[in-house]
Design an enzyme around this catalytic site. Structure first.
Site, PDB file in Angstrom:
ATOM      1  N   THR A  86      15.043  25.701 -24.331  1.00  0.00           N
ATOM      2  CA  THR A  86      14.346  26.636 -23.443  1.00  0.00           C
ATOM      3  C   THR A  86      12.917  26.181 -23.152  1.00  0.00           C
ATOM      4  O   THR A  86      12.494  26.138 -21.990  1.00  0.00           O
ATOM      5  CB  THR A  86      14.276  28.031 -24.117  1.00  0.00           C
ATOM      6  OG1 THR A  86      15.567  28.401 -24.571  1.00  0.00           O
ATOM      7  CG2 THR A  86      13.731  29.073 -23.168  1.00  0.00           C
ATOM      8  N   THR A  87      12.182  25.867 -24.207  1.00  0.00           N
ATOM      9  CA  THR A  87      10.763  25.539 -24.050  1.00  0.00           C
ATOM     10  C   THR A  87      10.592  24.319 -23.149  1.00  0.00           C
ATOM     11  O   THR A  87       9.725  24.289 -22.263  1.00  0.00           O
ATOM     12  CB  THR A  87      10.138  25.252 -25.439  1.00  0.00           C
ATOM     13  OG1 THR A  87      10.527  26.294 -26.333  1.00  0.00           O
ATOM     14  CG2 THR A  87       8.638  25.180 -25.374  1.00  0.00           C
ATOM     15  N   TRP A  88      11.426  23.335 -23.358  1.00  0.00           N
ATOM     16  CA  TRP A  88      11.371  22.108 -22.553  1.00  0.00           C
ATOM     17  C   TRP A  88      11.723  22.418 -21.094  1.00  0.00           C
ATOM     18  O   TRP A  88      11.044  21.984 -20.162  1.00  0.00           O
ATOM     19  CB  TRP A  88      12.353  21.092 -23.140  1.00  0.00           C
ATOM     20  CG  TRP A  88      12.093  19.669 -22.750  1.00  0.00           C
ATOM     21  CD1 TRP A  88      11.047  19.187 -22.002  1.00  0.00           C
ATOM     22  CD2 TRP A  88      12.902  18.547 -23.101  1.00  0.00           C
ATOM     23  NE1 TRP A  88      11.160  17.814 -21.863  1.00  0.00           N
ATOM     24  CE2 TRP A  88      12.288  17.403 -22.538  1.00  0.00           C
ATOM     25  CE3 TRP A  88      14.075  18.385 -23.847  1.00  0.00           C
ATOM     26  CZ2 TRP A  88      12.820  16.121 -22.688  1.00  0.00           C
ATOM     27  CZ3 TRP A  88      14.605  17.101 -24.005  1.00  0.00           C
ATOM     28  CH2 TRP A  88      13.986  15.985 -23.433  1.00  0.00           C
ATOM     29  N   HIS A 144      17.679  34.653 -21.502  1.00  0.00           N
ATOM     30  CA  HIS A 144      18.745  34.255 -22.433  1.00  0.00           C
ATOM     31  C   HIS A 144      20.019  35.069 -22.137  1.00  0.00           C
ATOM     32  O   HIS A 144      20.988  35.003 -22.890  1.00  0.00           O
ATOM     33  CB  HIS A 144      18.320  34.544 -23.878  1.00  0.00           C
ATOM     34  CG  HIS A 144      17.237  33.642 -24.405  1.00  0.00           C
ATOM     35  ND1 HIS A 144      17.347  32.278 -24.443  1.00  0.00           N
ATOM     36  CD2 HIS A 144      16.018  33.923 -24.938  1.00  0.00           C
ATOM     37  CE1 HIS A 144      16.239  31.752 -24.977  1.00  0.00           C
ATOM     38  NE2 HIS A 144      15.426  32.734 -25.267  1.00  0.00           N
ATOM     39  N   ARG A 168      23.127  22.805 -25.526  1.00  0.00           N
ATOM     40  CA  ARG A 168      22.823  21.817 -26.563  1.00  0.00           C
ATOM     41  C   ARG A 168      23.972  21.771 -27.562  1.00  0.00           C
ATOM     42  O   ARG A 168      24.703  22.755 -27.725  1.00  0.00           O
ATOM     43  CB  ARG A 168      21.527  22.237 -27.277  1.00  0.00           C
ATOM     44  CG  ARG A 168      20.989  21.228 -28.247  1.00  0.00           C
ATOM     45  CD  ARG A 168      19.711  21.726 -28.922  1.00  0.00           C
ATOM     46  NE  ARG A 168      19.089  20.660 -29.694  1.00  0.00           N
ATOM     47  CZ  ARG A 168      18.008  20.801 -30.445  1.00  0.00           C
ATOM     48  NH1 ARG A 168      17.403  21.976 -30.522  1.00  0.00           N
ATOM     49  NH2 ARG A 168      17.519  19.781 -31.116  1.00  0.00           N
ATOM     50  N   TYR A 230      20.807  19.182 -23.315  1.00  0.00           N
ATOM     51  CA  TYR A 230      19.620  18.729 -24.045  1.00  0.00           C
ATOM     52  C   TYR A 230      19.749  17.240 -24.377  1.00  0.00           C
ATOM     53  O   TYR A 230      18.805  16.467 -24.217  1.00  0.00           O
ATOM     54  CB  TYR A 230      19.480  19.558 -25.321  1.00  0.00           C
ATOM     55  CG  TYR A 230      18.227  19.293 -26.129  1.00  0.00           C
ATOM     56  CD1 TYR A 230      17.053  20.001 -25.887  1.00  0.00           C
ATOM     57  CD2 TYR A 230      18.219  18.349 -27.156  1.00  0.00           C
ATOM     58  CE1 TYR A 230      15.896  19.766 -26.639  1.00  0.00           C
ATOM     59  CE2 TYR A 230      17.076  18.110 -27.909  1.00  0.00           C
ATOM     60  CZ  TYR A 230      15.923  18.819 -27.649  1.00  0.00           C
ATOM     61  OH  TYR A 230      14.779  18.578 -28.392  1.00  0.00           O
ATOM     62  N   LYS A 293      11.229  19.177 -34.456  1.00  0.00           N
ATOM     63  CA  LYS A 293      11.517  17.739 -34.384  1.00  0.00           C
ATOM     64  C   LYS A 293      11.990  17.306 -32.994  1.00  0.00           C
ATOM     65  O   LYS A 293      11.720  16.210 -32.544  1.00  0.00           O
ATOM     66  CB  LYS A 293      12.628  17.404 -35.367  1.00  0.00           C
ATOM     67  CG  LYS A 293      12.214  17.291 -36.800  1.00  0.00           C
ATOM     68  CD  LYS A 293      13.430  16.783 -37.541  1.00  0.00           C
ATOM     69  CE  LYS A 293      13.223  16.588 -39.000  1.00  0.00           C
ATOM     70  NZ  LYS A 293      14.504  16.282 -39.671  1.00  0.00           N
ATOM     71  N   GLY A 294      12.810  18.160 -32.389  1.00  0.00           N
ATOM     72  CA  GLY A 294      13.350  17.812 -31.082  1.00  0.00           C
ATOM     73  C   GLY A 294      14.235  16.583 -31.119  1.00  0.00           C
ATOM     74  O   GLY A 294      14.225  15.773 -30.196  1.00  0.00           O
TER      75      GLY A 294
HETATM   76  P1  PAP Z   1      13.826  29.280 -27.628  1.00  0.00           P
HETATM   77  O1  PAP Z   1      15.182  29.379 -27.027  1.00  0.00           O
HETATM   78  O2  PAP Z   1      13.606  30.216 -28.770  1.00  0.00           O
HETATM   79  O3  PAP Z   1      12.724  29.359 -26.625  1.00  0.00           O
HETATM   80  P2  PAP Z   1      14.021  26.413 -27.672  1.00  0.00           P
HETATM   81  O4  PAP Z   1      12.840  25.891 -26.975  1.00  0.00           O
HETATM   82  O5  PAP Z   1      15.304  26.428 -26.948  1.00  0.00           O
HETATM   83  O6  PAP Z   1      13.706  27.837 -28.302  1.00  0.00           O
HETATM   84  O7  PAP Z   1      14.318  25.567 -28.974  1.00  0.00           O
HETATM   85  C1  PAP Z   1      13.365  24.881 -29.694  1.00  0.00           C
HETATM   86  C2  PAP Z   1      13.893  23.487 -29.872  1.00  0.00           C
HETATM   87  O8  PAP Z   1      13.512  22.700 -28.749  1.00  0.00           O
HETATM   88  C3  PAP Z   1      13.296  22.833 -31.091  1.00  0.00           C
HETATM   89  O9  PAP Z   1      14.293  21.928 -31.539  1.00  0.00           O
HETATM   90  P3  PAP Z   1      14.417  21.485 -33.088  1.00  0.00           P
HETATM   91  O10 PAP Z   1      14.347  22.721 -33.911  1.00  0.00           O
HETATM   92  O11 PAP Z   1      15.727  20.790 -33.202  1.00  0.00           O
HETATM   93  O12 PAP Z   1      13.285  20.562 -33.322  1.00  0.00           O
HETATM   94  C4  PAP Z   1      12.096  22.128 -30.497  1.00  0.00           C
HETATM   95  O13 PAP Z   1      11.622  21.075 -31.314  1.00  0.00           O
HETATM   96  C5  PAP Z   1      12.674  21.632 -29.192  1.00  0.00           C
HETATM   97  N1  PAP Z   1      11.646  21.400 -28.170  1.00  0.00           N
HETATM   98  C6  PAP Z   1      10.622  22.204 -27.834  1.00  0.00           C
HETATM   99  N2  PAP Z   1       9.897  21.666 -26.865  1.00  0.00           N
HETATM  100  C7  PAP Z   1      10.468  20.480 -26.570  1.00  0.00           C
HETATM  101  C8  PAP Z   1      10.142  19.426 -25.654  1.00  0.00           C
HETATM  102  N3  PAP Z   1       9.116  19.510 -24.860  1.00  0.00           N
HETATM  103  N4  PAP Z   1      10.955  18.353 -25.622  1.00  0.00           N
HETATM  104  C9  PAP Z   1      12.035  18.267 -26.442  1.00  0.00           C
HETATM  105  N5  PAP Z   1      12.381  19.214 -27.334  1.00  0.00           N
HETATM  106  C10 PAP Z   1      11.596  20.310 -27.405  1.00  0.00           C
END
Ligand code: PAP
Length: 326
Positions: A86-88, A144, A168, A230, A293-294
């Site tokens: 979502t954030t991305w 969502h 994802r 993703y 971590k992403g």
């Molecule tokens: P949300 O649905 O609650 O808004 P969401 O952004 O979908 O959350 O999920 C966060 C995940 O996206 C995290 O993954 P991880 O726990 O496996 O690390 C976060 O690290 C990842 N994320 C956030 N921003 C980015 C970005 N700019 N690029 C890639 N991955 C990202």
């Protein structure tokens, strides 16, 4: 901590008028009272409505959105289950469709403050900058909410509202969810979280049904719904960003434009901004917790082979059976 009620009064006007209309509020509450309910993350009640689970206050806003939102053809809706990117996606959309929220020079970027999740306004401790019920175009919003529960005005065959969805791998989504709720709510053992994930009892869950609904619709109407993954965004970001821009009617002609967006939306850059290191935009949740971590395949560091097999089995039955491989 800041009292959220201080900010409720700051909600954008028309949204407040709609969400706080007394009679509706009461009837939504009455409906919710009669719904099946469960305990989520040993911390909160969650309600089952039309096949999906929602927290009470979120559900009221889901109902409000479904009953009141009148889509326009130039609206763009971003959609995702939780923790699938979502954030991305928000960050990318704001860069591709700049509309005054972000000039090029915008420094303080938290994608969630720039672009609201319609049913999460209850949690916001800062007022959203845009009004999703406002009439000035173009509206870029996020939800969502599962496809089947979107307002008819968005889904209608006569609507040209575009939807960009991000999915994802379920195993990585689960691990991301576990980390997130461990910090946002309370830490629980992986095994308990796994049972919760497999039962689908979490906000906007079950994940599998959520992804299946948008996938099926995107196959029927590819001009309306862009289904992104993703993992593809990670492995081939320039191609995916260009595809998204093209879909949104803003093709990126030059390679350096794509590279700039990629950099501006990168996890590395966003997580190091002051607002994301130390800021807070939602009650009890620090902005930091959205940037971890992403990585693709992080689940391998946590899941037992049995857990992996159970999620794989669900993926085979619910997703691969309809042609969706994640
Ligand atoms: P949300 O649905 O609650 O808004 P969401 O952004 O979908 O959350 O999920 C966060 C995940 O996206 C995290 O993954 P991880 O726990 O496996 O690390 C976060 O690290 C990842 N994320 C956030 N921003 C980015 C970005 N700019 N690029 C890639 N991955 C990202």
């Amino acid at each position: 901590m800041t009292n959220p009620s201080t900010y409720i009064s700051l909600y954008v006007k028309s949204f407040q008028t709609i969400t706080m209309a007394d009679s509706k509020e009461k009837s939504y509450s009455e409906i919710i009272e009669k719904l099946p309910k469960a305990r989520f993350w040993e911390a909160q009640d969650i309600y089952h409505w039309e096949g999906f689970w929602f927290w009470r206050d979120v559900l009221k806003l889901v109902m409000t959105f479904r009953d009141n939102f009148l889509a326009r053809n130039d609206d763009v809706l971003l959609a995702s289950p939780m923790k699938t990117g979502t954030t991305w996606l928000k960050s990318l959309a704001v860069c591709i469709l700049p509309d005054g929220r972000t000039g090029d020079a915008t420094a303080a970027e938290n994608p969630h403050s720039l672009l609201p999740t319609v049913e999460a306004s209850h949690f916001a401790i800062k007022p959203y900058e845009i009004d999703i019920y406002d009439a000035s175009a173009p509206r870029l919003i996020h939800t969502h909410i599962p496809y089947s529960l979107l307002p008819d005005s968005i889904k209608s065959s006569s609507s040209s509202t575009k939807i960009v969805y991000i999915a994802r791998n379920p195993k990585d989504t689960f691990i991301s969810m576990w980390h997130f709720y461990n910090s946002a709510l309370c830490p629980i053992p992986l095994e308990k979280a796994f049972d919760c994930f497999c039962s689908g009892v979490y906000n906007s869950g079950p994940l599998f049904d959520h992804m299946a609904e948008y996938w099926i619709e995107s196959q029927k109407r590819p001009e309306k719904i862009l289904f992104m993954k993703y993992e593809e965004l990670k492995s081939n970001p320039k191609v995916q960003i260009s595809k998204m821009a093209e879909f949104l009617g803003k093709p990126l002609a030059r390679e350096d434009e794509v590279e700039k967006i990629l950099w501006r939306c990168s996890l590395e850059r966003l997580r190091n901004l002051e607002v994301n290191k130390n800021g807070k935009d939602f009650v009890n949740v620090s902005n930091r917790s959205f940037f971890r971590k992403g990585e693709v395949g992080d689940y391998k560091n946590y899941l037992t082979p049995e857990m992996e097999e159970k999620i794989d089995q669900m993926s085979r039955e619910k997703l691969e059976a309809i042609g969706l491989f994640l």
